[in-house]
Design a protein around this motif. Structure first.
Motif, PDB file in Angstrom:
ATOM      1  N   SER A 152     -13.558   6.828   0.483  1.00  0.00           N
ATOM      2  CA  SER A 152     -15.214   6.859  -0.912  1.00  0.00           C
ATOM      3  C   SER A 152     -15.715   5.740  -0.613  1.00  0.00           C
ATOM      4  CB  SER A 152     -14.440   7.173  -1.840  1.00  0.00           C
ATOM      5  OG  SER A 152     -12.654   7.072  -2.024  1.00  0.00           O
ATOM      6  N   ALA A 153     -14.818   4.771  -0.752  1.00  0.00           N
ATOM      7  CA  ALA A 153     -15.058   3.438  -1.371  1.00  0.00           C
ATOM      8  C   ALA A 153     -14.137   2.426  -0.281  1.00  0.00           C
ATOM      9  CB  ALA A 153     -14.719   3.458  -2.857  1.00  0.00           C
ATOM     10  N   THR A 154     -15.025   1.260  -0.619  1.00  0.00           N
ATOM     11  CA  THR A 154     -14.235   0.056   0.441  1.00  0.00           C
ATOM     12  C   THR A 154     -13.830  -1.179  -0.614  1.00  0.00           C
ATOM     13  OG1 THR A 154     -16.177  -1.259   0.714  1.00  0.00           O
ATOM     14  CG2 THR A 154     -15.514   0.657   2.475  1.00  0.00           C
ATOM     15  N   LEU A 155     -13.959  -0.930  -1.400  1.00  0.00           N
ATOM     16  CA  LEU A 155     -13.125  -1.738  -3.130  1.00  0.00           C
ATOM     17  C   LEU A 155     -12.210  -1.163  -3.611  1.00  0.00           C
ATOM     18  CD1 LEU A 155     -16.169  -4.225  -3.872  1.00  0.00           C
ATOM     19  CD2 LEU A 155     -14.228  -4.489  -2.367  1.00  0.00           C
ATOM     20  N   GLY A 156     -11.760  -1.516  -4.303  1.00  0.00           N
ATOM     21  CA  GLY A 156     -10.754  -1.204  -5.550  1.00  0.00           C
ATOM     22  C   GLY A 156      -9.439  -0.946  -4.924  1.00  0.00           C
ATOM     23  N   PRO A 157      -8.726  -0.908  -6.160  1.00  0.00           N
ATOM     24  CA  PRO A 157      -7.528  -0.523  -5.740  1.00  0.00           C
ATOM     25  C   PRO A 157      -6.658   0.811  -5.274  1.00  0.00           C
ATOM     26  CG  PRO A 157      -7.308  -0.977  -8.180  1.00  0.00           C
ATOM     27  CD  PRO A 157      -8.853  -0.926  -7.256  1.00  0.00           C
ATOM     28  N   GLN A 158      -7.860   1.647  -6.157  1.00  0.00           N
ATOM     29  CA  GLN A 158      -7.410   3.189  -5.341  1.00  0.00           C
ATOM     30  C   GLN A 158      -8.580   3.640  -4.726  1.00  0.00           C
ATOM     31  OE1 GLN A 158      -6.614   6.693  -7.973  1.00  0.00           O
ATOM     32  NE2 GLN A 158      -4.850   5.944  -7.499  1.00  0.00           N
ATOM     33  N   VAL A 159      -8.587   4.277  -3.361  1.00  0.00           N
ATOM     34  CA  VAL A 159      -9.303   5.294  -2.664  1.00  0.00           C
ATOM     35  C   VAL A 159      -9.070   6.385  -1.846  1.00  0.00           C
ATOM     36  CG1 VAL A 159     -10.061   2.669  -2.064  1.00  0.00           C
ATOM     37  CG2 VAL A 159      -8.827   3.510  -0.324  1.00  0.00           C
ATOM     38  N   ILE A 160     -10.159   7.187  -2.100  1.00  0.00           N
ATOM     39  CA  ILE A 160      -9.380   8.216  -1.414  1.00  0.00           C
ATOM     40  C   ILE A 160      -9.771   8.952  -0.479  1.00  0.00           C
ATOM     41  CG2 ILE A 160      -9.737  10.923  -1.564  1.00  0.00           C
ATOM     42  CD1 ILE A 160      -8.497   9.522  -3.842  1.00  0.00           C
ATOM     43  N   ALA A 161      -8.703   8.687   1.067  1.00  0.00           N
ATOM     44  CA  ALA A 161      -9.095   8.976   2.567  1.00  0.00           C
ATOM     45  C   ALA A 161      -8.996  10.162   3.332  1.00  0.00           C
ATOM     46  CB  ALA A 161      -7.815   7.858   3.286  1.00  0.00           C
ATOM     47  N   ILE A 194       0.955  -1.294  -0.017  1.00  0.00           N
ATOM     48  CA  ILE A 194       0.140  -0.151   0.565  1.00  0.00           C
ATOM     49  C   ILE A 194       0.628   0.890   0.014  1.00  0.00           C
ATOM     50  CG2 ILE A 194      -0.195   0.225   2.203  1.00  0.00           C
ATOM     51  CD1 ILE A 194      -3.016   0.952   2.078  1.00  0.00           C
ATOM     52  N   GLN A 195       0.127   2.117  -0.424  1.00  0.00           N
ATOM     53  CA  GLN A 195       1.500   2.880  -0.735  1.00  0.00           C
ATOM     54  C   GLN A 195       0.607   4.380  -0.472  1.00  0.00           C
ATOM     55  OE1 GLN A 195       2.977   4.954  -4.602  1.00  0.00           O
ATOM     56  NE2 GLN A 195       3.798   6.268  -3.714  1.00  0.00           N
ATOM     57  N   ALA A 196       0.292   5.683   0.293  1.00  0.00           N
ATOM     58  CA  ALA A 196      -0.094   6.722   0.535  1.00  0.00           C
ATOM     59  C   ALA A 196       0.428   8.002  -0.058  1.00  0.00           C
ATOM     60  CB  ALA A 196      -0.091   6.869   2.512  1.00  0.00           C
ATOM     61  N   SER A 197      -0.500   9.287  -0.580  1.00  0.00           N
ATOM     62  CA  SER A 197       0.302  10.084  -1.100  1.00  0.00           C
ATOM     63  C   SER A 197       0.870  11.146   0.665  1.00  0.00           C
ATOM     64  CB  SER A 197      -0.758  11.062  -1.544  1.00  0.00           C
ATOM     65  OG  SER A 197      -1.935  11.166  -0.686  1.00  0.00           O
ATOM     66  N   ALA A 198       0.282  10.445   1.005  1.00  0.00           N
ATOM     67  CA  ALA A 198       0.770  11.984   2.861  1.00  0.00           C
ATOM     68  C   ALA A 198       0.464  11.083   4.167  1.00  0.00           C
ATOM     69  CB  ALA A 198       0.887  13.541   2.972  1.00  0.00           C
ATOM     70  N   GLN A 199       1.270  11.386   4.607  1.00  0.00           N
ATOM     71  CA  GLN A 199       1.433  10.231   6.552  1.00  0.00           C
ATOM     72  C   GLN A 199       0.678  11.534   6.760  1.00  0.00           C
ATOM     73  OE1 GLN A 199       4.617   7.377   7.586  1.00  0.00           O
ATOM     74  NE2 GLN A 199       5.564   8.222   6.148  1.00  0.00           N
ATOM     75  N   PHE A 200       1.142  13.020   6.898  1.00  0.00           N
ATOM     76  CA  PHE A 200       0.317  13.962   7.108  1.00  0.00           C
ATOM     77  C   PHE A 200      -0.644  14.754   7.736  1.00  0.00           C
ATOM     78  CE2 PHE A 200       4.789  12.702   8.818  1.00  0.00           C
ATOM     79  CZ  PHE A 200       4.899  12.514  10.549  1.00  0.00           C
ATOM     80  N   THR A 211      -4.588  10.000  -1.246  1.00  0.00           N
ATOM     81  CA  THR A 211      -4.362   8.829  -2.314  1.00  0.00           C
ATOM     82  C   THR A 211      -4.030   7.614  -1.592  1.00  0.00           C
ATOM     83  OG1 THR A 211      -4.943  10.752  -3.973  1.00  0.00           O
ATOM     84  CG2 THR A 211      -4.430   8.266  -3.898  1.00  0.00           C
ATOM     85  N   LEU A 212      -4.650   5.951  -0.924  1.00  0.00           N
ATOM     86  CA  LEU A 212      -4.617   5.510  -1.112  1.00  0.00           C
ATOM     87  C   LEU A 212      -4.103   3.615  -2.152  1.00  0.00           C
ATOM     88  CD1 LEU A 212      -5.923   4.510   2.284  1.00  0.00           C
ATOM     89  CD2 LEU A 212      -4.135   6.317   2.001  1.00  0.00           C
ATOM     90  N   GLN A 213      -2.477   3.357  -2.371  1.00  0.00           N
ATOM     91  CA  GLN A 213      -3.319   3.193  -3.936  1.00  0.00           C
ATOM     92  C   GLN A 213      -2.332   1.462  -3.036  1.00  0.00           C
ATOM     93  OE1 GLN A 213      -3.301   3.516  -7.535  1.00  0.00           O
ATOM     94  NE2 GLN A 213      -3.541   1.565  -6.972  1.00  0.00           N
ATOM     95  N   ILE A 273      -9.321  -5.844  -3.920  1.00  0.00           N
ATOM     96  CA  ILE A 273      -8.667  -5.543  -3.216  1.00  0.00           C
ATOM     97  C   ILE A 273     -10.015  -4.901  -2.387  1.00  0.00           C
ATOM     98  CG2 ILE A 273      -7.893  -3.357  -2.040  1.00  0.00           C
ATOM     99  CD1 ILE A 273      -6.118  -5.191  -3.761  1.00  0.00           C
ATOM    100  N   ASN A 274      -9.922  -4.739  -0.683  1.00  0.00           N
ATOM    101  CA  ASN A 274     -10.825  -4.506   0.335  1.00  0.00           C
ATOM    102  C   ASN A 274     -10.429  -3.658   1.575  1.00  0.00           C
ATOM    103  OD1 ASN A 274     -13.368  -6.392  -0.114  1.00  0.00           O
ATOM    104  ND2 ASN A 274     -10.640  -7.728  -0.683  1.00  0.00           N
ATOM    105  N   TRP A 275     -10.906  -2.472   1.439  1.00  0.00           N
ATOM    106  CA  TRP A 275     -10.430  -2.002   2.735  1.00  0.00           C
ATOM    107  C   TRP A 275     -11.206  -1.889   3.537  1.00  0.00           C
ATOM    108  CZ3 TRP A 275      -5.764   0.991   0.941  1.00  0.00           C
ATOM    109  CH2 TRP A 275      -5.288   1.147  -0.750  1.00  0.00           C
TER     110      TRP A 275
END
Length: 792
Positions: free
Chosen positions: A660-669, A628-634, A642-644, A651-653
């Protein structure tokens, strides 16, 4: 006190594949600066004790032959090629040294190794030995053509001088002749920063011995490098460029000693051990010709070729040094293969004789194996057959083969030249492919965890210190051929933060390939920033800091499966971190590296004299893992991140808070408080199917130490006389690790379980443990917590 040669020599060959710099005119004890010890642990091969027994037997055999006189006629001849590196000068001018100068140098080398009477190199000391090794200039090049200048390969390097990084990284690999058939010597002009350097050597590789992995020193760099102004003998010709007092050819003698496994006579430390009983201890290197020098309670052997005396002072190898070099010629694969090279004699017209070896003979399913042709009599065509391999046949001289089926497989080689084809050579059950451990954790750390303080100045060896070390790293040889790197666990022993700096300070965990100078850190493969607050909490709770990299690292694309993991060090007043290491000497592999204040990498054993391993564990596999990769930590409350996720088809989150969603490889938190998001992948064959990322939200009250809420983690009954249930409830899924620790922090039990629903419950049986207080550590992704358990 006498030094025990046999046992100590075993230690030397445990430390095989050193790169050793020999002599410096101004800097003391510089030999280890070029040290590149590559003896690395391979759990699939024999134990160290088995290896030592094998080598002890070899040493006993050699000494018995010497004592009986039966070894006197066994003269070993080693073929040499001298790569004269120039910048376009005419032959015999400047760096393009003359044939006569080369010949004078080889004559001197033979005089020293054969202990010629009535030569400058003769010493009547009864400890002196005729090594019974001779050197010849090769008559034939690798294509089987007779050389116009025997043993001399002139190379226009299109530059006047060379830095060591360029020598190791480009010059050697592009000009080296097969080290199984030639002793490679490079003669050149060192760059200005190494102007006081006379030469350096690569120690022998023992990759085919029991208990020693196949990944010894690189073949493409095997040999020695000598400054052109110290190559030759001024007493044998008018070689005006030779620089006194190192102008009598003893630099090559010294470096050849290293190339054959000898260490400096003073053991590279005060009254150190050079691993031979008949060389007296001394406090340090000698300079000039200090005859009569006393140190360590004895008269120093300043005439020994492995000291730092002037050339005119040198004149002795000892009997135990002879035993060591002769043993290396029998047990080191590339050294022993030189004995059948046949490039110094008359060209034999006839069919070639096939021979080969594999870089690794025990590999994992899906791993690659590199084969090296060792055939003699100059073959021009090769026909390989690889049972169970891909490809199944090959016509390259040195092919690389992938094995996708478990089992033991034969390999066949037929070689040919203008005189015809050889009889096929088949080695049965030569390659073993194991279908186990395809997903694993690997570490060099075994022993007692400690944090070593800087011996001079302040700070820590494996962290910030007064030497301003820029980075530290641990080398992983990856001898089983894992192709994927997912993450790592790093055990910090010290973590401090300046007041007010713990909120958003980070420590950078880095991965490098092992294609740098002498097999050290090369290109950076990835960086992961770890919040200092996490490390502070991990240190307080005596646990490792686990890092999952943003994406899978494909090690198969590096042309060298070895890699290094470590940390980069910033110098902010009040901030300090240091990794845990073994005690000095508990690790024999010298896998720890550091980058100094000038940005140059070298091993701890070179810089500090310490032989330790960092407490770092790598997560590797023959398959990828979910990451998993996050576009920012703070972030500020409600800001978008953006979580990738990668590594799985579905993929389940969780949790759903702020997502923004609980399925898919990329979501917005858009979390409003600090949260850890867990991703779980399905539908793909992976090593690890889940990963997590913590998003730290500023200006809100943070859950205590980013742990699970107090109410969610319960132990019942507590106290207990036997079995206690650990339970908690939340929306996360994935692997749960439970650890039972004693009151001193020692781990006495560990279990790994899968959380597949909101409720997790697991029983722990402590009935067999003594009464007292214990701790139970719980970890789910980045969520961690600890509770006390009382056993009565």
């Amino acid at each position: 006190m006498l030094k025990i040669c046999t046992r100590a020599f075993l230690s030397l060959l445990v430390l095989l594949s050193f790169f050793a710099q020999a002599q410096r005119r101004t800097e003391p004890c510089a030999t280890m600066e070029m040290d590149s010890l590559l003896r690395l642990r391979n759990p699939s091969e024999g134990s160290l004790d088995e290896f030592e027994r094998d080598l002890q037997r070899k040493m006993v055999q050699i000494k018995a032959r010497m004592a009986s006189g039966k070894g006197a006629a066994e003269i070993i001849t080693i073929p040499i090629v001298v790569h004269v590196i120039h910048s376009g000068e005419a032959i015999g001018t400047g760096r393009n040294i003359s044939q006569a100068q080369v010949q004078a140098q080889i004559e001197t080398l033979n005089e020293d190794f054969r202990r010629r009477v009535n030569t400058n190199g003769f010493n009547s000391d009864s400890r002196g030995a005729d090594i019974e090794i001779e050197f010849c200039l090769a008559q034939f090049n690798p294509q089987g053509q007779r050389m116009a200048e025997p043993g001399i390969d002139r190379v226009n390097g299109n530059r006047t001088n060379w830095a060591r990084n360029d020598i190791e990284g480009s010059l050697k690999p592009t000009t080296s002749w097969d080290p199984n058939k030639y002793y490679n010597i490079w003669v050149l002009d060192f760059a200005a920063q190494d102007d006081n350097l006379l030469g350096y050597a690569q120690f022998p590789s023992n990759s085919n011995l029991s208990g020693i992995p196949g990944s010894g020193g690189a073949a493409s760099t095997d040999g020695v490098v000598i400054n052109y102004a110290n190559f030759g003998n001024a007493q044998k010709g008018n070689f005006s460029l030779l620089r006194a007092p190192y102008n009598l050819g003893r630099t090559l003698t010294h470096e050849t000693g290293h190339w054959l496994g000898l260490r400096h006579i003073w053991g590279d430390s005060n009254c150190g051990d050079d691993f031979c009983a008949d060389t007296p201890s001394q406090a340090s290197e000698s300079r000039g010709c200090q005859k009569g020098r006393m140190s360590c309670g004895t008269a120093n052997m300043v005439e020994n070729y492995m000291d730092y005396s002037d050339d005119a002072c040198f004149n002795i190898f000892t009997r135990d040094q002879k035993t060591r070099m002769r043993a290396v010629m029998e047990v080191s694969p590339r050294r022993s293969s030189l004995l059948t090279s046949n490039v110094c004699g008359q060209l034999v017209v006839g069919r070639p004789t096939p021979n080969f070896e594999a870089e690794n003979r025990v590999v994992l399913l899906g791993a690659q194996v590199k084969f090296t042709d060792l055939s003699t009599n100059f073959p021009t065509a090769w026909q390989w057959e690889f049972e169970g391999g891909d490809p199944a046949v090959a016509t390259e001289q040195n092919p690389t083969v992938t094995y996708r089926t478990a089992g033991k497989f034969k390999v066949t080689l037929t070689v040919s030249n203008a005189s015809g084809a050889s009889t096929p050579l088949t080695k049965t059950q030569y390659i073993e492919v194991v279908n186990a451990g395809l997903c694993a954790t690997v570490t060099n750390f075994t022993g007692t965890g400690t944090v070593i303080r800087q011996s001079t100045g302040t700070g820590y060896v494996s962290g910030q210190n007064s030497r301003r070390t820029q980075a530290v790293a641990e080398l992983f040889p990856n001898t089983l051929g894992y192709t994927n790197l997912r993450g790592a666990s790093l055990k910090f022993g010290v973590a401090k933060a300046a007041r007010g700096n713990e909120t958003e300070a980070v420590v950078r965990v880095k991965v490098w390939n092992a294609r740098g100078f002498q097999g050290g850190p090369g290109s950076e493969l990835t960086t992961k920033e770890v919040p200092l607050r996490r490390i502070l909490d991990d240190v307080r709770n005596n646990r490792a800091t686990t890092v999952v990299f943003d994406q899978n690292i494909d090690l198969s694309r590096q042309n060298n499966l070895s890699f290094l993991i470590g940390i980069e060090l910033d110098y902010v007043a009040g901030d300090t971190v240091a990794l845990t290491t073994t005690l000095n000497g508990e690790s024999l592999n010298a896998t720890s590296w550091e980058r100094n204040s000038s940005g140059n990498w070298d091993r701890y054993i070179v810089r500090t004299g310490l032989n330790v391993a960092h407490n770092i564990t790598a997560q590797v596999g023959m398959k990828a893992s979910v990451q998993i990769q996050a576009s920012a930590q703070f972030i500020n409350p409600g800001e978008a991140v953006t979580l990738q996720a990668r590594g799985a088809s579905v993929i389940n989150w969780s949790p759903s808070e702020g997502l923004s969603a609980t399925l898919g490889p990329q979501v917005i938190a858009r979390p409003s408080r600090t949260l850890t998001y867990l991703v779980k992948g399905t539908g793909s064959d992976v090593c690890l199917d889940s990963a997590s990322a913590t998003i730290y939200v500023r200006n809100v009250q943070i859950l205590s130490n980013e742990t699970l809420p107090e109410k969610d983690f319960a132990i019942s009954p507590n106290p207990t006389d036997g079995v206690a249930d650990v339970s908690f409830t939340n929306g996360l899924r994935g692997k749960v690790t439970l650890r039972l620790r004693s009151i001193t922090g020692q781990e006495v039990w560990r279990g790994e379980f899968e959380k597949t629903s909101d409720l997790f419950r697991q029983s722990i049986n402590v009935r067999t443990y003594p009464a007292g207080s214990y701790f139970i550590d719980l970890q789910l992704g980045d969520f961690v917590d600890r509770k006390r358990l009382v056993k009565y």
